[in-house]
Design a protein around this motif. Structure first.
Motif, PDB file in Angstrom:
ATOM      1  N   ASP A 506       2.883   1.115   1.929  1.00  0.00           N
ATOM      2  CA  ASP A 506       3.390   1.265   0.570  1.00  0.00           C
ATOM      3  C   ASP A 506       2.190   1.216  -0.368  1.00  0.00           C
ATOM      4  O   ASP A 506       1.671   0.145  -0.690  1.00  0.00           O
ATOM      5  CB  ASP A 506       4.383   0.142   0.251  1.00  0.00           C
ATOM      6  CG  ASP A 506       5.120   0.376  -1.073  1.00  0.00           C
ATOM      7  OD1 ASP A 506       4.541   1.036  -1.961  1.00  0.00           O
ATOM      8  OD2 ASP A 506       6.257  -0.087  -1.202  1.00  0.00           O
ATOM      9  N   LYS A 507       1.721   2.400  -0.786  1.00  0.00           N
ATOM     10  CA  LYS A 507       0.516   2.470  -1.608  1.00  0.00           C
ATOM     11  C   LYS A 507       0.732   1.861  -2.982  1.00  0.00           C
ATOM     12  O   LYS A 507      -0.205   1.365  -3.613  1.00  0.00           O
ATOM     13  CB  LYS A 507       0.082   3.933  -1.747  1.00  0.00           C
ATOM     14  CG  LYS A 507      -0.210   4.632  -0.428  1.00  0.00           C
ATOM     15  CD  LYS A 507      -1.394   4.023   0.278  1.00  0.00           C
ATOM     16  CE  LYS A 507      -1.711   4.781   1.556  1.00  0.00           C
ATOM     17  NZ  LYS A 507      -2.875   4.207   2.262  1.00  0.00           N
ATOM     18  N   GLU A 508       1.962   1.912  -3.472  1.00  0.00           N
ATOM     19  CA  GLU A 508       2.235   1.385  -4.802  1.00  0.00           C
ATOM     20  C   GLU A 508       2.147  -0.141  -4.817  1.00  0.00           C
ATOM     21  O   GLU A 508       1.538  -0.731  -5.712  1.00  0.00           O
ATOM     22  CB  GLU A 508       3.624   1.838  -5.253  1.00  0.00           C
ATOM     23  CG  GLU A 508       3.935   1.482  -6.693  1.00  0.00           C
ATOM     24  CD  GLU A 508       5.300   2.008  -7.122  1.00  0.00           C
ATOM     25  OE1 GLU A 508       5.515   2.132  -8.340  1.00  0.00           O
ATOM     26  OE2 GLU A 508       6.132   2.284  -6.239  1.00  0.00           O
ATOM     27  N   ARG A 509       2.703  -0.792  -3.797  1.00  0.00           N
ATOM     28  CA  ARG A 509       2.661  -2.260  -3.719  1.00  0.00           C
ATOM     29  C   ARG A 509       1.417  -2.760  -2.993  1.00  0.00           C
ATOM     30  O   ARG A 509       1.177  -3.964  -2.923  1.00  0.00           O
ATOM     31  CB  ARG A 509       3.905  -2.776  -2.992  1.00  0.00           C
ATOM     32  CG  ARG A 509       5.204  -2.563  -3.751  1.00  0.00           C
ATOM     33  CD  ARG A 509       6.374  -3.072  -2.928  1.00  0.00           C
ATOM     34  NE  ARG A 509       6.256  -4.479  -2.618  1.00  0.00           N
ATOM     35  CZ  ARG A 509       6.735  -5.469  -3.380  1.00  0.00           C
ATOM     36  NH1 ARG A 509       7.375  -5.190  -4.499  1.00  0.00           N
ATOM     37  NH2 ARG A 509       6.578  -6.738  -3.028  1.00  0.00           N
ATOM     38  N   ILE A 527       5.934  -7.637  10.395  1.00  0.00           N
ATOM     39  CA  ILE A 527       4.771  -8.293   9.799  1.00  0.00           C
ATOM     40  C   ILE A 527       4.371  -7.485   8.577  1.00  0.00           C
ATOM     41  O   ILE A 527       4.237  -6.261   8.656  1.00  0.00           O
ATOM     42  CB  ILE A 527       3.599  -8.358  10.794  1.00  0.00           C
ATOM     43  CG1 ILE A 527       3.975  -9.213  12.003  1.00  0.00           C
ATOM     44  CG2 ILE A 527       2.348  -8.906  10.118  1.00  0.00           C
ATOM     45  CD1 ILE A 527       2.924  -9.196  13.097  1.00  0.00           C
ATOM     46  N   VAL A 528       4.175  -8.175   7.464  1.00  0.00           N
ATOM     47  CA  VAL A 528       3.751  -7.536   6.224  1.00  0.00           C
ATOM     48  C   VAL A 528       2.333  -7.996   5.906  1.00  0.00           C
ATOM     49  O   VAL A 528       2.058  -9.201   5.872  1.00  0.00           O
ATOM     50  CB  VAL A 528       4.701  -7.860   5.058  1.00  0.00           C
ATOM     51  CG1 VAL A 528       4.176  -7.242   3.759  1.00  0.00           C
ATOM     52  CG2 VAL A 528       6.107  -7.340   5.352  1.00  0.00           C
ATOM     53  N   VAL A 529       1.438  -7.029   5.708  1.00  0.00           N
ATOM     54  CA  VAL A 529       0.028  -7.305   5.403  1.00  0.00           C
ATOM     55  C   VAL A 529      -0.270  -6.759   4.018  1.00  0.00           C
ATOM     56  O   VAL A 529       0.043  -5.598   3.719  1.00  0.00           O
ATOM     57  CB  VAL A 529      -0.898  -6.658   6.446  1.00  0.00           C
ATOM     58  CG1 VAL A 529      -2.354  -7.009   6.145  1.00  0.00           C
ATOM     59  CG2 VAL A 529      -0.522  -7.097   7.843  1.00  0.00           C
ATOM     60  N   MET A 530      -0.899  -7.581   3.185  1.00  0.00           N
ATOM     61  CA  MET A 530      -1.229  -7.176   1.822  1.00  0.00           C
ATOM     62  C   MET A 530      -2.734  -6.977   1.687  1.00  0.00           C
ATOM     63  O   MET A 530      -3.526  -7.579   2.423  1.00  0.00           O
ATOM     64  CB  MET A 530      -0.743  -8.214   0.828  1.00  0.00           C
ATOM     65  CG  MET A 530       0.757  -8.404   0.849  1.00  0.00           C
ATOM     66  SD  MET A 530       1.315  -9.581  -0.390  1.00  0.00           S
ATOM     67  CE  MET A 530       3.095  -9.513  -0.130  1.00  0.00           C
ATOM     68  N   ALA A 723      -3.593   3.730  11.585  1.00  0.00           N
ATOM     69  CA  ALA A 723      -2.485   3.454  10.669  1.00  0.00           C
ATOM     70  C   ALA A 723      -2.075   1.993  10.709  1.00  0.00           C
ATOM     71  O   ALA A 723      -1.600   1.445   9.711  1.00  0.00           O
ATOM     72  CB  ALA A 723      -1.285   4.340  11.038  1.00  0.00           C
ATOM     73  N   THR A 724      -2.274   1.321  11.845  1.00  0.00           N
ATOM     74  CA  THR A 724      -1.856  -0.076  11.993  1.00  0.00           C
ATOM     75  C   THR A 724      -2.903  -1.050  11.475  1.00  0.00           C
ATOM     76  O   THR A 724      -2.573  -2.031  10.791  1.00  0.00           O
ATOM     77  CB  THR A 724      -1.552  -0.386  13.466  1.00  0.00           C
ATOM     78  OG1 THR A 724      -0.660   0.599  13.990  1.00  0.00           O
ATOM     79  CG2 THR A 724      -0.896  -1.758  13.599  1.00  0.00           C
ATOM     80  N   TYR A 725      -4.173  -0.788  11.765  1.00  0.00           N
ATOM     81  CA  TYR A 725      -5.207  -1.796  11.519  1.00  0.00           C
ATOM     82  C   TYR A 725      -6.278  -1.364  10.524  1.00  0.00           C
ATOM     83  O   TYR A 725      -7.149  -2.167  10.190  1.00  0.00           O
ATOM     84  CB  TYR A 725      -5.892  -2.165  12.843  1.00  0.00           C
ATOM     85  CG  TYR A 725      -4.911  -2.578  13.913  1.00  0.00           C
ATOM     86  CD1 TYR A 725      -4.245  -3.800  13.836  1.00  0.00           C
ATOM     87  CD2 TYR A 725      -4.632  -1.748  14.987  1.00  0.00           C
ATOM     88  CE1 TYR A 725      -3.337  -4.184  14.815  1.00  0.00           C
ATOM     89  CE2 TYR A 725      -3.737  -2.122  15.973  1.00  0.00           C
ATOM     90  CZ  TYR A 725      -3.078  -3.336  15.877  1.00  0.00           C
ATOM     91  OH  TYR A 725      -2.182  -3.716  16.841  1.00  0.00           O
ATOM     92  N   GLY A 726      -6.244  -0.131  10.049  1.00  0.00           N
ATOM     93  CA  GLY A 726      -7.240   0.314   9.089  1.00  0.00           C
ATOM     94  C   GLY A 726      -6.806   0.059   7.658  1.00  0.00           C
ATOM     95  O   GLY A 726      -5.636  -0.197   7.365  1.00  0.00           O
ATOM     96  N   GLY A 727      -7.745   0.131   6.727  1.00  0.00           N
ATOM     97  CA  GLY A 727      -7.420  -0.011   5.308  1.00  0.00           C
ATOM     98  C   GLY A 727      -6.843  -1.369   4.979  1.00  0.00           C
ATOM     99  O   GLY A 727      -7.392  -2.410   5.359  1.00  0.00           O
ATOM    100  N   ILE A 728      -5.713  -1.371   4.296  1.00  0.00           N
ATOM    101  CA  ILE A 728      -5.109  -2.641   3.885  1.00  0.00           C
ATOM    102  C   ILE A 728      -4.578  -3.430   5.074  1.00  0.00           C
ATOM    103  O   ILE A 728      -4.231  -4.610   4.943  1.00  0.00           O
ATOM    104  CB  ILE A 728      -3.960  -2.399   2.878  1.00  0.00           C
ATOM    105  CG1 ILE A 728      -2.864  -1.553   3.515  1.00  0.00           C
ATOM    106  CG2 ILE A 728      -4.478  -1.745   1.621  1.00  0.00           C
ATOM    107  CD1 ILE A 728      -1.666  -1.374   2.596  1.00  0.00           C
TER     108      ILE A 728
END
Length: 972
Positions: A506-509, A527-530, A723-728
């Motif tokens: 979710d790019k917005e949140r 699992i939610v990662v911020m 998609a799972t572990y990159g970026g946020i």
């Protein structure tokens, strides 16, 4: 015709006027006895002279007055007829001059002097063109119109015309006379040609030139047959137009169309009704029933005999929109109709008719079942109004083609039995017409099945698998370009909805959800990662959080209990602080007062607990075998299907392209789908590399290839991992989950390779695994370093985050130690003095210690720094061993003898090298090597050296802590 015109442009003779009292027609000479070539040339000279005079009279008495009198209906055919007439006349004159020169200037003529024999193709083409146009005049009743509308012309030339008509067709109407005058002299003259060639063939002195004479003789015989058949067809066609109503002739009648067979002449009936009339033309097949008419383009007509169940005298006719039967009473009728239909279809496909008509040129060759043509569908159904241009088989699109609907829809790609099947690109316009949905997919029986890339008009892109036009299996839906609510989903689909394990960005949140889905909603454990570093584990039911969960804060505090999506604690819970203190009680949030709790604060823990602050999530919640089942199943299906090419295409991916590029690539796809050269033969090539070294090289190349199945699988796994572990999603609490996943990937890739290898062995009749030299090979250990580069950036980031505090202490220790000069550092690290490489230092007579750093053990330092240049744990361990070897070389040089270093000797010198190498994030590197190294290295020299490096890493941290404590004591 082009050859004739080209010849005439270069050599157009001036027509010599013969005496007007020369006879119009000369009887065929009756030659007797042996004749020489000179005799034949003389006879041919007289024939050409007579014929040229005849043509001159026809031109002056008939053609020119007719053309100069003004326009009339069908005048264009007479203009064209006149052009061909003039070509024949010019050729006749040229032949006459050549013969005259031969007869008068040479005593003995040869075959090479006979212009007619060596330029036979020019004469043949000229006569074919002339009589083809003449036949068109017959079909459109041009002679009747000319005779009726131009009576004044005939009156003004009455004497000459009457004489001409008396010579050819006395006591007939003007129309018949005109018809006869313009074709009979030509036929008679060709008969004379044939007679002369027959005499030439009888001459025994021709020698090697006889073959040319025989060939020319046969061609002129065929020409006479062609003219006779062409005139017969023209007469039948003209009579047919006279017998049909204007309603039908307006639709069917064209000057070029010829009737080949009529069911009234040779009985046959259509299965649509016994009152039908069946007409076969050279380009179409026509069925007439009452006042209705159906016509079928012969290029898209397939005719074959049927089984005995449908009747012994039956032909099956297949067309793009209709299939019917032709029924004959007698087997002879069916045989004739089948032969004529087949030959007419073959000639229509060739674009020209045989010469002569119905000759043996194409006899014995049935029309091809696969063809290329264009057709517009008219019958009701999904193809109504669509135009198809491409390959056909048995009345249906089959092969490569393009299908275009009136509303703008467009499909280019593969077809099978009338349906989209194989690779294809489909464009579907939106109502605004300025945007398209673009589908570049694999199709099966008219529906999207297998892998595809779909770029929608709203700039959303889906890359993944389909079944029956619905998203099914693994796929990635991306809406991150310029959307108001950008997102990206990577995971499993069922019936076009997100279901199973998947990852939602979710790019917005600025948060990522990793977990289970059901019908487009988060459902199950997740699992939610911020991006801030906060992450939590909760259970979801229809997109709502239920029950208690675990919340991991960025300061390493852990909350266990219930909380809102905005991370507000509610209800009973337990908060554990980084220092080990715990707060357990009931939490509430009031807008004016903030967080409020009633509970117990426990300070007995005292020291921080690394087990808590480095808590790992995901391993228990999502078993690694179940995370990407839909992705692996596509590749297992490929192996189980026997490695069929069609299945290979259905699971293999495409190059990523924009919708504009996809639309441009439709024509490209029509011919070829890949820019990279495909493997020559997957199974055969695989068996050529069975030895360990060859196998490793083969696997390395296969995993790099975007066309090899192993390379395709790796590319898909890399997309899911990123998609799972990159970026946020880069969060230290997911390290164990990611590490476990990479190891599992190596196992799955190896099993997929084994499946391909066993399939190849089975196809080639060779023994399976237990009888090969790979039975004791550790496959996953062989695969892991080959696939690691695809996951290394994300994986190393997780290691860096996980060991961030230790690496910070290590870096501070390196900074402090780097302040020491060489000798001081060697002394501080307790390196025995007899190992000091003092010769490497630059000293003057007044210096007691080096003022230059980084000179001692320089080769070992430079070697160790190369560790960060590779991602392969094996290569990192090799670099570590080479570093040890460089240290040993230096000590041997200093001692001037061979010396084996003990652990007590090595550790201080290795600490010196590590300090001077100053490798950032050394802790992350060490732990990555330890976790992913080949188990076969455990207990060996590599393990020993890695343990030594770990000790150096810990000692440097310890030295910094001691230094910190000493500074604190001094300041106090």
């Amino acid at each position: 015709m082009e050859r004739i015109l080209c010849f005439m442009r270069h050599k157009i003779p001036t027509k010599e006027r013969r005496k007007e009292n020369l006879p119009v027609e000369v009887e065929t000479s009756q030659w007797s006895g042996d004749m020489s070539i000179t005799d034949v040339a003389s006879s041919l000279l007289r024939c050409e002279e007579t014929f040229s005079a005849c043509l001159a009279r026809i031109n002056s008495v008939v053609l020119q007055p007719l053309l100069q009198s003004g326009s009339f209906e069908q005048a264009k055919f007479f203009l064209l007829l006149n052009d061909h007439f003039q070509v024949i006349w010019d050729l006749t004159e040229e032949n006459y001059r050549a013969l005259k020169q031969t007869v008068t200037e040479t005593e003995t003529a040869s075959v090479h002097n006979l212009y007619l024999a060596w330029k036979a193709d020019l004469f043949l083409d000229a006569y074919i063109q002339y009589f083809s146009t003449f036949a068109s005049c017959v079909v459109v009743q041009g002679f009747e119109h000319a005779a009726r509308n131009k009576s004044e012309v005939w009156k003004s030339h009455k004497p000459s015309l009457q004489q001409l008509l008396e010579d050819f067709s006395p006591d007939t109407s003007n129309a018949v006379s005109l018809h006869t005058v313009l074709h009979k002299p030509f036929q008679d003259h060709l008969q004379q040609y044939s007679a002369l060639f027959s005499k030439l063939e009888e001459i025994k002195t021709l020698g090697p030139d006889k073959e040319a004479i025989v060939n020319a003789s046969r061609q002129f015989a065929k020409l006479r047959s062609f003219i006779s058949q062409a005139l017969d067809e023209a007469g039948l066609t003209r009579n047919l137009w006279k017998s049909l109503s204007h309603k039908f002739t307006d639709v069917l009648c064209t000057p070029e169309r010829r009737l080949l067979e009529d069911s009234r002449n040779l009985s046959i009936f259509s299965s649509t009704g016994r009152s039908d009339r069946v007409l076969l033309f050279h380009d179409i097949l026509v069925l007439i029933q009452g006042s209705s008419l159906q016509s079928f383009d012969l290029k898209l007509v397939w005719v074959d005999e049927t089984s005995k169940e449908t009747g012994n005298h039956t032909l099956r006719v297949r067309t793009p929109e209709e299939e019917f039967f032709l029924l004959a009473k007698e087997p002879e009728s069916r045989a004739v109709w089948k032969w004529k239909l087949s030959q007419a279809v073959r000639q229509a496909l060739n674009g020209k008719r045989d010469f002569p008509l119905w000759s043996h040129t194409g006899e014995g060759r049935a029309p091809p079942r696969c063809r290329f043509s264009t057709f517009t569908f008219r019958a009701d159904g999904r193809l109504k109004g669509a135009a198809y241009d491409g390959e056909w088989r048995l009345g249906k699109p089959h092969g490569k083609g393009q299908l275009t609907w009136p509303d703008g829809r467009n499909y280019v790609g593969d077809f099978k039995d009338g349906l989209e099947h194989g690779f294809g690109i489909c464009l579907v316009p939106h109502a605004s017409k300025d945007r398209y949905d673009c589908y570049k997919c694999h199709w099966r029986e008219g529906k999207m099945n297998g892998y595809g890339i779909c770029e929608y008009g709203n700039e959303m892109v889906y890359k993944g698998y389909f079944r029956d036009n619905l998203r099914q299996g693994f796929g990635i839906l991306d809406n991150t370009s310029s959307a108001k609510t950008p997102f990206k989903y990577t995971g499993h689909w069922e019936n076009d909805k997100k279901s199973g394990y998947g990852v939602w960005d979710d790019k917005e949140r600025e948060e990522r959800y990793i977990g289970m889905w059901h019908e487009d909603q988060r459902h199950g454990t997740g699992i939610v990662v911020m991006q801030s570093g906060v992450c939590y584990r909760r259970a979801f039911h229809l997109d709502k959080m239920v029950g208690s969960g675990i919340l991991l804060l960025e300061d390493d505090s852990i909350y266990e209990g219930n909380f809102t999506r905005d991370l507000m604690f509610v209800g009973k819970g337990k908060l554990t602080f980084p220092n080990g203190f715990t707060l357990e009680g009931t939490f509430t949030n009031k807008s004016s007062q903030g967080l409020h709790t009633e509970g117990i604060l426990n300070t007995s823990g005292g020291e921080p607990d690394d087990t808590i602050t480095k808590l790992q999530l995901g391993q228990r919640e999502f078993p690694v075998e179940q995370r990407w089942e839909g992705l692996f199943s596509q590749f297992l299906e490929f192996v189980s299907s026997g490695g069929q090419g069609e299945t290979e295409e259905s699971f293999m991916g495409f190059h990523v392209q924009t919708s504009k590029e996809l639309r441009k690539s439709q024509e490209y796809l029509y011919c070829d789908r890949e820019t990279e050269e495909a493997p020559k033969n997957l199974l055969d090539e695989l068996l050529e590399h069975q030895e360990t070294e060859a196998l490793q090289s083969y696997l390395e190349e296969a995993l790099k290839s975007s066309l090899h199945p192993l390379g395709k699988l790796l590319k898909a796994l890399a997309s899911a991992f990123q998609a799972t572990y990159g970026g946020i999603g880069a969060n230290k609490h997911l390290l164990a989950m990611a590490q476990e996943e990479v190891k599992h990937y190596a196992k799955e890739v190896w099993e997929f390779y084994q499946g391909l290898r066993d399939l190849a062995l089975k196809v080639n009749g060779q023994p399976l695994l237990e009888d090969t030299n790979q039975s004791d090979l550790n496959g996953p250990a062989l695969i892991l370093p080959l696939i690691l580069p695809s996951f290394y950036p994300e994986l190393l980031m997780l290691y860096m985050l996980y060991h961030e505090k230790e690496d910070d202490l290590y870096c501070q220790g390196i900074v402090d130690l780097s302040l020491f000069p060489d000798l001081k550092l060697l002394e501080f690290l307790d390196v025995q003095k007899h190992f000091w490489p003092l010769k490497d230092l630059t000293l003057t007579t007044n210096q007691r210690r080096s003022l230059i750093k980084d000179r001692c053990f320089l080769s070992a330092t430079e070697c160790l720094q190369k560790m960060i240049t590779t991602v392969d744990p094996r290569e990192k361990l090799d670099i570590l061993q080479k570093t040890y070897e460089e240290i040993e070389k230096t000590t041997n040089r200093v001692l001037e003898k061979e010396y084996s270093l003990t652990m007590d000797d090595l550790l201080p010198m290795l600490m010196y090298v590590v300090t001077r190498a100053s490798i950032q994030h050394l802790g992350a590197e060490i732990h990555l090597i330890r976790d992913l190294m080949d188990p076969a290295n455990e207990g060996g020299k590599h393990d020993f050296l890695l343990t030594a490096l770990e000790s150096c890493y810990e000692l440097i941290q310890k030295e910094f802590r001691l230094h910190q404590n000493w500074e604190v004591l001094q300041s106090s």
